[in-house]
Design a protein around this motif. Structure first.
Motif, short mmCIF file in Angstrom:
data_model
loop_
_atom_site.label_atom_id
_atom_site.label_comp_id
_atom_site.label_asym_id
_atom_site.label_seq_id
_atom_site.Cartn_x
_atom_site.Cartn_y
_atom_site.Cartn_z
N ASP A 205 66.16 -0.83 13.74
CA ASP A 205 66.72 0.48 13.44
C ASP A 205 67.00 0.46 11.93
OD1 ASP A 205 68.04 2.88 13.64
OD2 ASP A 205 69.88 2.03 14.48
N TYR A 208 69.01 2.75 6.73
CA TYR A 208 69.76 2.56 5.47
C TYR A 208 68.97 1.92 4.33
CZ TYR A 208 73.75 3.88 8.26
OH TYR A 208 74.62 4.59 9.04
N SER A 234 64.93 7.35 9.65
CA SER A 234 65.65 8.62 9.68
C SER A 234 65.75 9.24 8.30
CB SER A 234 67.05 8.32 10.20
OG SER A 234 67.88 9.43 10.04
N SER A 236 68.32 11.18 7.72
CA SER A 236 69.74 11.54 7.66
C SER A 236 70.42 11.05 6.40
CB SER A 236 70.49 10.96 8.86
OG SER A 236 70.05 11.55 10.05
C1 LIG Z 1 72.67 1.94 12.53
C2 LIG Z 1 72.45 3.38 12.81
N1 LIG Z 1 71.40 3.75 13.52
C3 LIG Z 1 71.15 5.03 13.81
C4 LIG Z 1 71.98 6.03 13.37
C5 LIG Z 1 71.66 7.45 13.75
O1 LIG Z 1 71.16 8.17 12.72
P1 LIG Z 1 70.39 9.54 12.92
O2 LIG Z 1 70.36 9.83 14.39
O3 LIG Z 1 71.17 10.54 12.17
O4 LIG Z 1 69.03 9.31 12.40
C6 LIG Z 1 73.10 5.71 12.61
C7 LIG Z 1 74.00 6.78 12.17
O5 LIG Z 1 75.07 6.63 11.71
C8 LIG Z 1 73.34 4.35 12.31
O6 LIG Z 1 74.40 3.97 11.59
#
Ligand SMILES: Cc1ncc(COP(=O)(O)O)c(C=O)c1O
Length: 381
Positions: A205, A208, A234, A236
């Motif tokens: 995942d 970051y 992501s 985000s």
């Molecule tokens: C480690 C991790 N994975 C996944 C996510 C989810 O992110 P998103 O669904 O916004 O792409 C987050 C969000 O804080 C995260 O910290």
């Protein structure tokens, strides 16, 4: 009385969903709360992203159901992004599935691969959703401990000593949230080998990679990784688009097809304008990342000062959108953050949200203005 499903007995409401209600009540009662809790970027997405979504409203197809696999344009943009930033080749047609955030991918992958009773390796400390989704699908989470002494990398020797026969998925997350640890030089190779040896699907995942990190890496850059690995990513955090809900899962076409089987039964495509905006974001030049990171760097310097003022220690080599700080030995995370919330009106996340190995730590988010962080320092000092 209508009884809820048994699965609901296995999970609690998400920590932030509960705690932010409490913080909201404090704000409503006039308390000047400074939130350094959740990692929700407060900065704007790139301007061309905002232009793209506005312009998209007039397109003839904008308001129809969209493809279950996302616009070909979006998959092409993701493919080019992975090539440019990670040197990973992905077929836009078969190896990429756009998601509404990477969080939903955790559920989709779990639904696609886990039967009741299957086991799942979950990092402790780690993102709480791996554990809750595992429980929701009736599988069993097996925590693997990450330790500061080992720079928060998996201990393969310890893992090899355990019974792995029922393990189907291993969640990994480098750069690591909440600690900000980078993947070590060999950890991705070791994970691929581990997955192959034990027939475990390794899912990295990776949301970051682009925050305060000079070396973005993908697990898929390891030779042969696609045989046993998937990666979630992501927009985000990278493009300040957390509320837009755009992410992706990438990897071998067989896995992508299996995940699509789940996903296409759960939603009916992502809004067209959001996809058009995402395409523009993914095309951003290196300048975008440099500008974004200048802001986070300035904030992180201040958060380090705040951590000093609270007598915490931290690793200056850590990456990502948070500062993970260790409390003086005698303090408990939740008691400490409740005290700081009450006395200083500053909301910080207790490390225990991320598992028992987070006890004794707190996590500061960098999603707050320099003015607010300076005010927080003044209050503590
Ligand atoms: C480690 C991790 N994975 C996944 C996510 C989810 O992110 P998103 O669904 O916004 O792409 C987050 C969000 O804080 C995260 O910290």
């Amino acid at each position: 009385m209508i009884e809820v499903a048994n699965r609901l007995q296995t999970v609690e409401e998400y920590y932030f969903s509960k705690k932010l209600r409490e913080v909201g009540l404090l704000i409503a009662s006039g308390k000047p709360i400074i939130s350094l809790g959740i990692g929700s970027p407060d900065l704007q997405p790139p301007k061309k992203v905002l232009d793209a979504i506005s312009e998209s409203f007039q397109d003839a197809n904008a308001h129809k159901y969209q493809s279950y696999q996302g616009l070909p344009e979006l998959r092409n943009a993701i493919s080019k992004f992975y090539k440019a930033h990670f040197s990973v080749s992905l077929s836009p047609n078969t190896e990429i599935l756009p998601l509404m955030g990477s969080k939903e991918g955790i559920m989709h992958i779990s639904m696609a691969y886990l039967n009741e009773g299957d086991e799942v390796l979950i990092p402790n400390p780690g993102y709480p959703t791996y554990q809750s989704v595992t429980k929701l699908v009736g599988a069993k989470g097996v925590l693997y401990e990450l330790d500061e002494a080992n720079n928060w990398q998996p201990d393969f020797a310890a893992l090899e000593k355990t019974d792995l026969t029922k393990v189907k998925i291993m969640w990994v997350n480098y750069p690591h949230m909440p600690t900000g640890a980078q993947p070590s030089k060999t950890v991705f190779e070791d994970l691929v080998a581990f997955g192959k040896r034990h027939n475990i699907l390794i899912v990295n995942d990776n949301p970051y990679s682009f925050i305060l990190n000079d070396e973005p890496k993908s697990i898929l850059s390891v030779e042969g990784a696609k045989d046993v690995c998937l990666e979630l990513n992501s927009l985000s955090k990278t493009f300040n688009m957390a509320g837009w809900r755009v992410g992706m899962v990438v990897g071998d076409s067989v896995h992508i097809k299996n995940i699509l089987k789940v996903k296409s039964n759960m939603d009916s495509g992502m809004f067209y304008g959001i996809q058009k905006g995402a395409v523009e974001a993914l095309k951003c030049s290196k300048m975008w990342f440099a500008t974004l990171n200048n802001v986070y760097k300035e904030r992180r310097d201040l958060v380090w000062k705040l951590a000093d003022a609270l007598n915490c220690t931290y690793d200056k080599n850590a990456t990502g959108m948070f500062v993970w700080a260790k409390l003086p030995a005698y303090l408990k995370s939740e008691e400490f953050i409740d005290l700081v919330l009450k006395e200083n009106h500053i909301f910080i996340t207790p490390g225990t949200v991320f598992g028992t190995k987070g006890e004794g730590y707190i996590r500061f988010s960098l999603c707050a203005s320099t003015e607010n962080i300076e005010e927080a320092i003044a209050r503590v000092e």
